[in-house]
Design a protein around this motif. Structure first.
Motif, PDB file in Angstrom:
ATOM      1  N   SER A 122       0.836  -1.200   0.000  1.00 41.92           N
ATOM      2  CA  SER A 122       0.000   0.000   0.000  1.00 41.92           C
ATOM      3  C   SER A 122       0.870   1.250   0.000  1.00 41.92           C
ATOM      4  O   SER A 122       0.538   2.254  -0.626  1.00 41.92           O
ATOM      5  CB  SER A 122      -0.936   0.004   1.217  1.00 41.92           C
ATOM      6  OG  SER A 122      -0.211   0.135   2.425  1.00 41.92           O
ATOM      7  N   GLY A 123       2.001   1.175   0.705  1.00 39.90           N
ATOM      8  CA  GLY A 123       2.939   2.295   0.701  1.00 39.90           C
ATOM      9  C   GLY A 123       3.524   2.546  -0.668  1.00 39.90           C
ATOM     10  O   GLY A 123       3.890   3.679  -1.010  1.00 39.90           O
ATOM     11  N   TYR A 171      12.141   3.061  -1.771  1.00 43.51           N
ATOM     12  CA  TYR A 171      11.127   2.471  -0.890  1.00 43.51           C
ATOM     13  C   TYR A 171      10.480   1.268  -1.571  1.00 43.51           C
ATOM     14  O   TYR A 171      10.327   0.202  -0.966  1.00 43.51           O
ATOM     15  CB  TYR A 171      10.047   3.490  -0.532  1.00 43.51           C
ATOM     16  CG  TYR A 171       8.871   2.851   0.189  1.00 43.51           C
ATOM     17  CD1 TYR A 171       8.889   2.695   1.568  1.00 43.51           C
ATOM     18  CD2 TYR A 171       7.777   2.349  -0.519  1.00 43.51           C
ATOM     19  CE1 TYR A 171       7.847   2.063   2.238  1.00 43.51           C
ATOM     20  CE2 TYR A 171       6.730   1.711   0.136  1.00 43.51           C
ATOM     21  CZ  TYR A 171       6.763   1.573   1.504  1.00 43.51           C
ATOM     22  OH  TYR A 171       5.736   0.937   2.146  1.00 43.51           O
ATOM     23  N   SER A 220      -4.030   1.806   2.588  1.00 41.71           N
ATOM     24  CA  SER A 220      -3.917   3.008   1.765  1.00 41.71           C
ATOM     25  C   SER A 220      -4.723   4.151   2.375  1.00 41.71           C
ATOM     26  O   SER A 220      -4.296   5.314   2.342  1.00 41.71           O
ATOM     27  CB  SER A 220      -4.410   2.730   0.340  1.00 41.71           C
ATOM     28  OG  SER A 220      -3.583   1.768  -0.293  1.00 41.71           O
ATOM     29  N   LEU A 268      -2.699   5.454   5.381  1.00 46.06           N
ATOM     30  CA  LEU A 268      -1.546   6.234   4.941  1.00 46.06           C
ATOM     31  C   LEU A 268      -1.971   7.565   4.327  1.00 46.06           C
ATOM     32  O   LEU A 268      -1.285   8.574   4.492  1.00 46.06           O
ATOM     33  CB  LEU A 268      -0.733   5.424   3.921  1.00 46.06           C
ATOM     34  CG  LEU A 268      -0.005   4.197   4.473  1.00 46.06           C
ATOM     35  CD1 LEU A 268       0.681   3.422   3.357  1.00 46.06           C
ATOM     36  CD2 LEU A 268       1.013   4.604   5.530  1.00 46.06           C
TER      37      LEU A 268
END
Length: 301
Positions: free
Chosen positions: A22-23, A231, A267, A270
């Motif tokens: 999700s990041g 990332y 998500s 975040l």
């Protein structure tokens, strides 16, 4: 460690992998405007290959170097996972966002567990228990309601375009990758499987990268885009894919793919923390539906 506690560990790791994936969607927002799809795919897995190389070296003493050798009989397998699972999925996914809305691509992407289960049932002759199917459908419903905020008008206006078809093709690539990994990759160490899949991805994506002429824009890529790419390499690729391969071996492609439906839940979290978006009550309810679907699928499979 008994079978139950071993599976519990895998479930927790897959939840963590879903969080990292999700990041990647957030990170992609920082990278896509500056790096074209093929180049971004290459860079993501190029850095991942470097990291995994040292991971393999660290495990040589424990498992022996032969556990990480590239065997001739495994080359067709890595050609498939590298080209279809890595290059195919990621380029199609990044490309789809150029032609369709986030809502359309997310709804189609949420079909991943269902498509994986169908392909697994056909190719692996695996049966889908009714309660597991119920969990998949419940989780899928939660994803749709999450994405649309329970606004049925969004669904009535849903129509396919080029981007939708590209995302559908991406889902097929991912599902095929998961199923083939289960059926053909059981004898391969998860670290080696992930490493060589990434390595083949980098090698065969190079011609596509050259077509994008990276030398014309690479010097203009900001630090934020490089950080986002790193990332995706470390957390979404190295850790995420390693955990996924462990899960596929332990609980199968269908059950492991259900955790993908947790991605929209994370998500939302975040987006609230990083992007400052408002958290509405309906999204809390739909997140609970997704989690319930995942639980049912794992409990009764």
């Amino acid at each position: 460690m008994n079978e139950s506690s071993k599976h519990t560990k895998i479930y927790l790791l897959m939840v963590l992998a879903a969080f990292f994936w999700s990041g990647a969607f957030i990170a992609g927002k920082f990278a896509v405007p500056y790096i074209p799809p093929c180049t971004l795919t290459f860079l993501r897995f190029f850095f991942a290959v470097i990291i995994l190389y040292f991971v393999m070296k660290a495990h040589n003493k424990k498992l022996g170097e032969e556990a990480f050798y590239l065997k001739k009989e495994h080359i067709p397998f890595f050609l498939f996972t590298g080209i279809v699972g890595m290059i195919g999925y990621h380029i199609l996914f990044f490309s789809s966002l150029q032609y369709t809305t986030a809502i359309n691509s997310s709804v189609i992407g949420a079909a991943n567990p269902i498509v994986t289960t169908i392909i697994a049932s056909i190719l692996l002759k695996s049966k889908v228990p009714p309660k597991q199917l119920l969990g998949i459908l419940l989780s899928f419903l939660g994803v749709i309601l999450t994405i649309t905020s329970a606004d049925l008008k969004v669904l009535t206006s849903f129509s396919f375009n080029r981007g939708d078809l590209l995302m559908l093709a991406a889902v097929l690539c991912w599902a095929a990758y998961a199923v083939v990994s289960k059926s053909k990759g059981n004898s391969i160490n998860p670290i080696a499987l992930t490493y060589y899949s990434f390595l083949f991805c980098c090698f065969f994506s190079l011609p596509l990268v050259i077509l994008e002429k990276p030398w014309t824009f690479i010097h203009q890529i900001p630090i934020s885009a490089w950080a986002a790419t790193l990332y995706m390499s470390i957390f979404a690729s190295v850790i995420g894919y390693l955990v996924q391969q462990m899960a596929i071996k332990e609980i199968g492609p269908s059950r492991s793919s259900v955790f993908v439906n947790l991605v929209p839940v994370f998500s939302i979290i975040l987006a609230v923390i990083i992007l400052g978006e408002e958290l509405v009550f309906i999204k809390v309810i739909t997140a609970a539906l997704i989690i319930a679907g995942v639980y049912i699928c794992q409990k009764f499979s």
